[in-house]
Motif scaffolding. Sequence first.
Motif, PDB file in Angstrom:
ATOM      1  N   LEU A  70      -1.192  -0.183  22.377  1.00 33.04           N
ATOM      2  CA  LEU A  70       0.140  -0.779  22.521  1.00 33.04           C
ATOM      3  C   LEU A  70       1.155   0.280  22.931  1.00 33.04           C
ATOM      4  O   LEU A  70       1.964   0.060  23.842  1.00 33.04           O
ATOM      5  N   ALA A  71       1.119   1.427  22.285  1.00 27.46           N
ATOM      6  CA  ALA A  71       2.072   2.494  22.581  1.00 27.46           C
ATOM      7  C   ALA A  71       1.927   2.988  24.014  1.00 27.46           C
ATOM      8  O   ALA A  71       2.927   3.292  24.677  1.00 27.46           O
ATOM      9  N   MET A  72       0.715   3.057  24.512  1.00 27.86           N
ATOM     10  CA  MET A  72       0.478   3.538  25.880  1.00 27.86           C
ATOM     11  C   MET A  72       1.140   2.639  26.918  1.00 27.86           C
ATOM     12  O   MET A  72       1.529   3.120  27.981  1.00 27.86           O
ATOM     13  N   ALA A  73       1.304   1.357  26.608  1.00 28.63           N
ATOM     14  CA  ALA A  73       1.944   0.433  27.547  1.00 28.63           C
ATOM     15  C   ALA A  73       3.448   0.693  27.649  1.00 28.63           C
ATOM     16  O   ALA A  73       4.077   0.308  28.632  1.00 28.63           O
ATOM     17  N   GLY A  74       4.026   1.327  26.629  1.00 30.33           N
ATOM     18  CA  GLY A  74       5.412   1.756  26.697  1.00 30.33           C
ATOM     19  C   GLY A  74       6.475   0.741  26.323  1.00 30.33           C
ATOM     20  O   GLY A  74       7.662   1.019  26.459  1.00 30.33           O
ATOM     21  N   ASN A  75       6.089  -0.432  25.838  1.00 30.88           N
ATOM     22  CA  ASN A  75       7.074  -1.471  25.530  1.00 30.88           C
ATOM     23  C   ASN A  75       7.509  -1.494  24.076  1.00 30.88           C
ATOM     24  O   ASN A  75       8.591  -2.002  23.762  1.00 30.88           O
ATOM     25  N   VAL A  76       6.675  -0.993  23.181  1.00 29.84           N
ATOM     26  CA  VAL A  76       6.989  -1.009  21.748  1.00 29.84           C
ATOM     27  C   VAL A  76       6.554   0.291  21.087  1.00 29.84           C
ATOM     28  O   VAL A  76       5.673   1.002  21.584  1.00 29.84           O
ATOM     29  N   ARG A  77       7.181   0.562  19.948  1.00 34.10           N
ATOM     30  CA  ARG A  77       6.770   1.617  19.031  1.00 34.10           C
ATOM     31  C   ARG A  77       6.457   0.913  17.722  1.00 34.10           C
ATOM     32  O   ARG A  77       7.160  -0.027  17.324  1.00 34.10           O
ATOM     33  N   THR A  78       5.413   1.362  17.048  1.00 34.81           N
ATOM     34  CA  THR A  78       5.018   0.706  15.802  1.00 34.81           C
ATOM     35  C   THR A  78       4.966   1.691  14.651  1.00 34.81           C
ATOM     36  O   THR A  78       4.759   2.889  14.845  1.00 34.81           O
ATOM     37  N   LYS A  79       5.157   1.154  13.470  1.00 39.53           N
ATOM     38  CA  LYS A  79       4.855   1.849  12.216  1.00 39.53           C
ATOM     39  C   LYS A  79       3.860   0.945  11.518  1.00 39.53           C
ATOM     40  O   LYS A  79       4.086  -0.265  11.403  1.00 39.53           O
ATOM     41  N   THR A  80       2.764   1.519  11.080  1.00 40.12           N
ATOM     42  CA  THR A  80       1.685   0.729  10.505  1.00 40.12           C
ATOM     43  C   THR A  80       1.530   1.043   9.023  1.00 40.12           C
ATOM     44  O   THR A  80       1.444   2.206   8.633  1.00 40.12           O
ATOM     45  N   LEU A  81       1.503  -0.005   8.221  1.00 37.38           N
ATOM     46  CA  LEU A  81       1.293   0.113   6.788  1.00 37.38           C
ATOM     47  C   LEU A  81      -0.035  -0.537   6.434  1.00 37.38           C
ATOM     48  O   LEU A  81      -0.282  -1.683   6.826  1.00 37.38           O
ATOM     49  N   LYS A  82      -0.887   0.187   5.728  1.00 31.75           N
ATOM     50  CA  LYS A  82      -2.118  -0.420   5.227  1.00 31.75           C
ATOM     51  C   LYS A  82      -1.741  -1.176   3.960  1.00 31.75           C
ATOM     52  O   LYS A  82      -1.084  -0.632   3.076  1.00 31.75           O
ATOM     53  N   ALA A  83      -2.132  -2.434   3.880  1.00 31.41           N
ATOM     54  CA  ALA A  83      -1.705  -3.292   2.776  1.00 31.41           C
ATOM     55  C   ALA A  83      -2.880  -3.636   1.860  1.00 31.41           C
ATOM     56  O   ALA A  83      -4.004  -3.801   2.318  1.00 31.41           O
ATOM     57  N   PHE A  84      -2.579  -3.733   0.571  1.00 25.43           N
ATOM     58  CA  PHE A  84      -3.568  -4.119  -0.430  1.00 25.43           C
ATOM     59  C   PHE A  84      -3.149  -5.457  -1.019  1.00 25.43           C
ATOM     60  O   PHE A  84      -1.971  -5.652  -1.350  1.00 25.43           O
ATOM     61  N   SER A  85      -4.080  -6.364  -1.152  1.00 25.96           N
ATOM     62  CA  SER A  85      -3.787  -7.678  -1.720  1.00 25.96           C
ATOM     63  C   SER A  85      -3.408  -7.540  -3.192  1.00 25.96           C
ATOM     64  O   SER A  85      -3.614  -6.491  -3.817  1.00 25.96           O
ATOM     65  N   GLU A  86      -2.881  -8.614  -3.754  1.00 23.08           N
ATOM     66  CA  GLU A  86      -2.539  -8.592  -5.182  1.00 23.08           C
ATOM     67  C   GLU A  86      -3.776  -8.340  -6.033  1.00 23.08           C
ATOM     68  O   GLU A  86      -3.715  -7.599  -7.020  1.00 23.08           O
ATOM     69  N   VAL A  87      -4.903  -8.925  -5.659  1.00 22.80           N
ATOM     70  CA  VAL A  87      -6.150  -8.706  -6.404  1.00 22.80           C
ATOM     71  C   VAL A  87      -6.512  -7.217  -6.387  1.00 22.80           C
ATOM     72  O   VAL A  87      -6.836  -6.634  -7.430  1.00 22.80           O
ATOM     73  N   ASN A  88      -6.437  -6.601  -5.197  1.00 25.72           N
ATOM     74  CA  ASN A  88      -6.731  -5.172  -5.106  1.00 25.72           C
ATOM     75  C   ASN A  88      -5.711  -4.338  -5.867  1.00 25.72           C
ATOM     76  O   ASN A  88      -6.053  -3.346  -6.503  1.00 25.72           O
ATOM     77  N   TYR A  89      -4.457  -4.715  -5.773  1.00 27.49           N
ATOM     78  CA  TYR A  89      -3.397  -4.038  -6.515  1.00 27.49           C
ATOM     79  C   TYR A  89      -3.715  -4.039  -8.005  1.00 27.49           C
ATOM     80  O   TYR A  89      -3.669  -3.007  -8.681  1.00 27.49           O
ATOM     81  N   ARG A  90      -4.040  -5.215  -8.551  1.00 23.19           N
ATOM     82  CA  ARG A  90      -4.343  -5.318  -9.979  1.00 23.19           C
ATOM     83  C   ARG A  90      -5.568  -4.489 -10.352  1.00 23.19           C
ATOM     84  O   ARG A  90      -5.601  -3.855 -11.415  1.00 23.19           O
ATOM     85  N   ASP A  91      -6.569  -4.467  -9.477  1.00 25.22           N
ATOM     86  CA  ASP A  91      -7.760  -3.658  -9.726  1.00 25.22           C
ATOM     87  C   ASP A  91      -7.414  -2.169  -9.752  1.00 25.22           C
ATOM     88  O   ASP A  91      -7.867  -1.430 -10.619  1.00 25.22           O
ATOM     89  N   ILE A  92      -6.621  -1.735  -8.777  1.00 27.76           N
ATOM     90  CA  ILE A  92      -6.219  -0.326  -8.705  1.00 27.76           C
ATOM     91  C   ILE A  92      -5.409   0.065  -9.947  1.00 27.76           C
ATOM     92  O   ILE A  92      -5.677   1.082 -10.589  1.00 27.76           O
ATOM     93  N   ILE A  93      -4.423  -0.748 -10.280  1.00 31.23           N
ATOM     94  CA  ILE A  93      -3.586  -0.442 -11.441  1.00 31.23           C
ATOM     95  C   ILE A  93      -4.424  -0.471 -12.718  1.00 31.23           C
ATOM     96  O   ILE A  93      -4.286   0.385 -13.588  1.00 31.23           O
ATOM     97  N   GLY A  94      -5.322  -1.426 -12.815  1.00 35.43           N
ATOM     98  CA  GLY A  94      -6.177  -1.544 -13.996  1.00 35.43           C
ATOM     99  C   GLY A  94      -7.153  -0.391 -14.161  1.00 35.43           C
ATOM    100  O   GLY A  94      -7.623  -0.119 -15.265  1.00 35.43           O
ATOM    101  N   SER A  95      -7.449   0.299 -13.090  1.00 33.07           N
ATOM    102  CA  SER A  95      -8.402   1.407 -13.165  1.00 33.07           C
ATOM    103  C   SER A  95      -7.756   2.734 -13.550  1.00 33.07           C
ATOM    104  O   SER A  95      -8.441   3.730 -13.741  1.00 33.07           O
TER     105      SER A  95
END
Length: 97
Positions: A70-95
């Motif tokens: 996408l960036a090579m095409a020159g029309n947009v710049r992006t910021k990418t966030l890796k997201a964790f679902s609520e289930v994964n969030y609860r698992d991570i916090i619980g661990s």
Amino acid sequence: MTTYILLINWTDQGIRSVKDSAKRLDAARNMLGSMGGSFDKFYLTMGEYDMAAICEAPDDRVMARFTLTLAMAGNVRTKTLKAFSEVNYRDIIGSLS
């Protein structure tokens, strides 16, 4: 599949041809699909970012290749966030010790 949140801004080039942006979105959706990913949601936004998208991809490498392409095409710049679902969030916090 891994979920990613893309925060997107038009570049000067992208905003000059904003009337073509819906076609570019369709092309981006098809490109990510050909890489094994998908757009789950897409939003035009007001504020710091022009657009936001919730996407899925098989792994970080696919998402990196997608956003770099996408960036090579020159029309947009992006910021990418890796997201964790609520289930994964609860698992991570619980661990925590």
